[in-house]
Scaffold this active site. Structure first.
Site, PDB file in Angstrom:
ATOM      1  N   TYR A 164      14.180 106.840  86.418  1.00  0.00           N
ATOM      2  CA  TYR A 164      12.872 106.959  85.602  1.00  0.00           C
ATOM      3  C   TYR A 164      12.676 108.514  85.455  1.00  0.00           C
ATOM      4  CZ  TYR A 164       7.957 106.264  84.781  1.00  0.00           C
ATOM      5  OH  TYR A 164       6.620 106.263  84.175  1.00  0.00           O
ATOM      6  N   LYS A 168      12.662 110.288  81.741  1.00  0.00           N
ATOM      7  CA  LYS A 168      11.510 110.825  81.305  1.00  0.00           C
ATOM      8  C   LYS A 168      11.770 112.069  81.006  1.00  0.00           C
ATOM      9  CE  LYS A 168       8.487 107.570  81.534  1.00  0.00           C
ATOM     10  NZ  LYS A 168       7.754 106.835  79.987  1.00  0.00           N
TER      11      LYS A 168
END
Length: 316
Positions: A164, A168
């Site tokens: 993640y 991101k």
């Protein structure tokens, strides 16, 4: 309703729930025609359902706004094209893209599978490329566009979220590159760090949350808000809708000079993050030796460094 976005067409991915739904509704409240995109999958990206996107689109229409639902995946290039084509077919143009869609497959990196890594990057980072690449030709033709990529403070480093965080923070670099490439065409591109009480945050184990708070408290003297930390304050501050007005602003004509930035949009504040820049440097006329680096780095580049993870005893 307002009229800041009157006549504009906005695509919001991941708009069937949470932050994306609030962004889509606020866009419509300010006059935009909205494509409410959501695959309708579970938190880990599996499954699909037309219900979430259709419910939000109907809520917008019931409130007097204009919206259509779309259920295509952003993770594949061709299906992302169908999302954009939905805007063209229904409204004739696309003026703004908010890429909110995301999934979680949290795992410590030493337990993470290739599938868990690929799945998260496919939706977040590849999804950002797919949607931007499909939107940009239309924006260039009309010499106007707004791109807002929903990144995350987790990209600054989150334990148990290597996939993640990588996706991101990759979106931040992508937004900054886009801002330079697309500025001549009247197109802005920014990344935002959102936050709020959503099914994503609810899925994080309490033990993980406590560990992150402990690490921040011990290792980071900076304000919590500057670290992408959990939102402090009353329950109302964690309302996902708090992200929406800032996203709407970035998609408006008023934000035409704001591009290549990272903006924190969670809670009741708006936060501007500094770009990466050199803070220290050492130099010599020639190649360094390891002995020289041994002597100089601790008193120069390494002086007063903040360890993001406090020293801990080895795990048994």
């Amino acid at each position: 309703m307002g009229n800041r976005l009157e006549g504009r067409v906005v695509i919001v991915t991941g708009a069937g729930r949470g932050i994306g739904a609030e962004v889509a509704k606020w866009m419509a409240d300010d006059g935009a025609s909205v494509v409410v995109n959501d695959l309708g999958g579970s938190l880990d990206g599996t499954g699909d359902s037309s219900a979430p996107a259709e419910v939000v689109a109907q809520e917008i229409r019931d409130a007097g706004g204009t919206a259509v639902a779309n259920f295509d995946s952003v993770a594949e290039y061709e299906s992302a094209g169908r999302v954009v084509q939905s805007a063209i077919d229904n409204f004739g143009r696309v003026d703004a893209l908010c890429h909110v869609a995301g999934i979680l497959r949290d795992r410590m990196v030493f337990n993470m599978t290739e599938t868990e890594w690929d799945g998260v990057l496919s939706v977040h980072l590849y999804g950002a490329f797919n949607m931007v690449r499909q939107c940009v030709p239309h924006m260039i033709n009309q010499n106007y566009g707004r791109i807002v990529l929903f990144s995350s403070g987790s990209g600054l480093g989150a334990s148990g979220q290597a996939n993640y965080a990588a996706a991101k923070e990759g979106m931040v670099g992508f937004a900054r590159s886009l801002s330079k490439e697309l500025a001549p065409y009247g197109i802005t591109a920014n990344a935002v760090y959102p936050g709020g009480a959503t099914r994503m945050t609810a899925s994080i184990p309490e033990s993980t949350t406590q560990l992150r708070q402990q690490q921040r408290a011990q290792a980071q003297p900076t304000p919590m808000a500057a670290q992408g930390a959990p939102i402090e304050g009353p329950p109302e501050a964690r309302d996902p809708a708090n992200n929406a007005p800032k996203a709407v602003y970035l998609c408006s004509e008023a934000a035409g000079d704001v591009t290549g930035q990272v903006v924190g949009v969670s809670g009741w504040q708006a936060t501007l993050y500094s770009p990466r820049h050199v803070i220290r440097s050492i130099h010599k006329d020639g190649r360094w030796t390891l002995d020289e680096l041994d002597d100089l780095i601790p008193i120069s580049l390494g002086s007063d460094l903040v360890n993001p993870v406090p020293p801990q005893p080895p795990r048994q």
